[in-house]
Write an enzyme that holds these catalytic residues in place. Structure first.
Site, mmCIF file in Angstrom:
data_model
loop_
_atom_site.group_PDB
_atom_site.id
_atom_site.type_symbol
_atom_site.label_atom_id
_atom_site.label_comp_id
_atom_site.label_asym_id
_atom_site.label_seq_id
_atom_site.Cartn_x
_atom_site.Cartn_y
_atom_site.Cartn_z
ATOM 1 N N THR A 1 9.438 -4.193 -2.785
ATOM 2 C CA THR A 1 8.600 -3.719 -1.689
ATOM 3 C C THR A 1 7.346 -3.049 -2.246
ATOM 4 O O THR A 1 7.051 -3.145 -3.435
ATOM 5 C CB THR A 1 9.436 -2.821 -0.731
ATOM 6 N N LYS B 1 4.780 -6.300 -4.600
ATOM 7 C CA LYS B 1 5.028 -7.703 -4.239
ATOM 8 C C LYS B 1 4.098 -8.678 -4.973
ATOM 9 O O LYS B 1 4.490 -9.789 -5.297
ATOM 10 C CB LYS B 1 4.900 -7.896 -2.725
ATOM 11 N N ASN C 1 9.082 -11.095 -2.443
ATOM 12 C CA ASN C 1 9.859 -9.916 -2.012
ATOM 13 C C ASN C 1 11.348 -10.057 -2.325
ATOM 14 O O ASN C 1 12.121 -9.142 -2.100
ATOM 15 C CB ASN C 1 9.663 -9.623 -0.507
ATOM 16 N N ASP D 1 9.345 -12.654 3.932
ATOM 17 C CA ASP D 1 8.643 -11.900 4.988
ATOM 18 C C ASP D 1 8.159 -12.812 6.122
ATOM 19 O O ASP D 1 8.408 -12.538 7.303
ATOM 20 C CB ASP D 1 7.442 -11.136 4.396
ATOM 21 N N GLY E 1 -4.794 -7.240 10.853
ATOM 22 C CA GLY E 1 -4.417 -6.831 9.490
ATOM 23 C C GLY E 1 -4.125 -8.033 8.614
ATOM 24 O O GLY E 1 -3.263 -7.978 7.738
ATOM 25 N N ALA E 2 -4.848 -9.126 8.848
ATOM 26 C CA ALA E 2 -4.584 -10.365 8.105
ATOM 27 C C ALA E 2 -4.884 -10.220 6.609
ATOM 28 O O ALA E 2 -4.443 -11.042 5.808
ATOM 29 C CB ALA E 2 -5.422 -11.499 8.697
ATOM 30 N N ASN F 1 -9.415 -8.655 10.508
ATOM 31 C CA ASN F 1 -9.233 -7.662 9.446
ATOM 32 C C ASN F 1 -10.430 -6.732 9.368
ATOM 33 O O ASN F 1 -11.569 -7.147 9.587
ATOM 34 C CB ASN F 1 -9.023 -8.349 8.087
ATOM 35 N N ARG F 2 -10.128 -5.442 9.079
ATOM 36 C CA ARG F 2 -11.190 -4.441 8.931
ATOM 37 C C ARG F 2 -12.182 -4.904 7.874
ATOM 38 O O ARG F 2 -13.392 -4.903 8.100
ATOM 39 C CB ARG F 2 -10.545 -3.098 8.546
#
Ligand code: NAP
Length: 310
Positions: free
Chosen positions: A85, A89, A110, A125, A150-151, A175-176
């Protein structure tokens, strides 16, 4: 000797024989930094007990500086496999000997299987999210027009790749840091060959985290998935304004907390169906169990243990 809840990198490297000395032996773990909060031991141990497997699952607290060393020490300590985690990763992808195609595409590992002295890496995931969506909403990703918030993050990328593999009807990457979403869109383009969706919109687009852009895209979406880290703290604001949510939109928040989140509260307030990330957590763990033991995971046992641990 009682089995500790958590081990250090030093334990594994200096005392590899320690792990097989417990009853049952510690042969699986989640590696992270931090890792004390991880819920994986509760439901993986319940699964091991239910299946009569003589092994237990623990936590390994490992800083990035010692991650590769720890990976290499797993075979000698008798490990069957591990989960990985935050923040390891990406390093796990680089650190294993053989990488599964899905993990390669998602850019992260993961789940690791120890096979002799070789390490095989997988990513559960994205497939875990897919199973969770089917379970929560009785729909398949391939039938959905998805807006993914949040891509550019690790979870966001794994979810985007899963949407692409399943050829979802439409994928909007938000995404930001827009550049990350644009790069990902360029990478995933071959999965969206028809180029145009009804109404002339591209089937795959990258947009900034701006209200006007979000409003336009959400009006033509079936589901919004939050894969940003917003919502992890109870004090967090909602990831998008409540006014953007409509009753027909499905809302999946990959963040998992024992309570809800502002996003899910806002969804409920407009009558939209919502679910939090517990299903994704459960299914990614069940898929890891299936990879380690090549048998179906006892899903309901795992679910009960996870809910009891919250
Ligand atoms: P990460 O790699 O650090 O990515 C964080 C993402 O959040 C990035 O896209 C980042 O955008 C965005 N972000 C952070 N702060 C923001 C803000 N103030 N405004 C807009 N965007 C912001 O984290 P991760 O590992 O992907 O995890 C993300 C979330 O998914 C966490 O809540 C985690 O618990 C959850 N998760 C759940 C599961 C599950 O099984 N349910 C599995 C994995 C992860 P930038 O790129 O611009 O920085």
């Amino acid at each position: 000797m009682a089995t500790p809840d958590i081990f250090s990198a030093e334990d594994l490297i200096s005392a590899p024989a320690l792990f097989m000395g417990f009853e049952p032996p510690v042969r699986l773990a989640v590696i992270g930094d931090p890792v004390a909060h991880s819920k994986s031991p509760s439901f993986q141990n319940a699964a091991l007990r239910a299946c009569g497997i003589e092994a237990s699952y623990s936590r390994l607290h490992v800083p990035p500086s010692r991650f590769t060393e720890v990976l290499r020490a797993l075979p000698a300590a008798g490990f069957l496999g591990v989960n990985v985690t935050i923040p390891h990763k990406g390093a796990a992808l680089a650190g294993v000997d053989v990488v599964d195609a899905g993990a390669r595409a998602s850019g992260s590992v993961n789940t690791i299987v120890v096979n002799g002295d070789k390490l095989h890496g997988f990513s559960t995931d994205g497939p875990g999210l897919s199973r969770a969506i089917r379970e929560e909403f009785s729909v398949d990703l391939r039938d959905l027009r998805v807006v993914l918030l949040g891509a550019g993050g690790g979870a966001g990328r794994a979810i985007a790749v899963q949407c692409a593999i399943e050829r979802c009807a439409r994928l909007v990457l938000v995404n930001r840091t827009l550049e990350k979403a644009r790069r990902l869109a360029a990478e995933l383009e071959p999965h969206f060959p028809s180029g145009r969706f009804s109404g002339g919109a591209d089937r795959l687009v990258a947009i900034p985290f701006e209200e006007a852009d979000l409003r336009r895209e959400l009006e033509n979406a079936d589901i919004v998935i939050n894969a940003t880290s917003i919502g992890m703290k109870p004090s967090d604001e909602s990831v998008i304004p409540a006014s953007l949510l409509t009753p027909n939109l499905l809302v999946y928040d990959a963040v998992y907390t024992s309570g809800g989140s502002r996003l899910l509260d806002d969804a409920a307030a407009v009558g939209a169906r919502g679910a939090n990330g517990l299903g994704m957590l459960l299914h990614q763990g069940a898929l890891a169990f299936e990879i380690w033991f090549n048998r179906p995971a006892p899903l309901e046992v795992m679910r009960k243990a996870l809910l009891a641990d919250l």
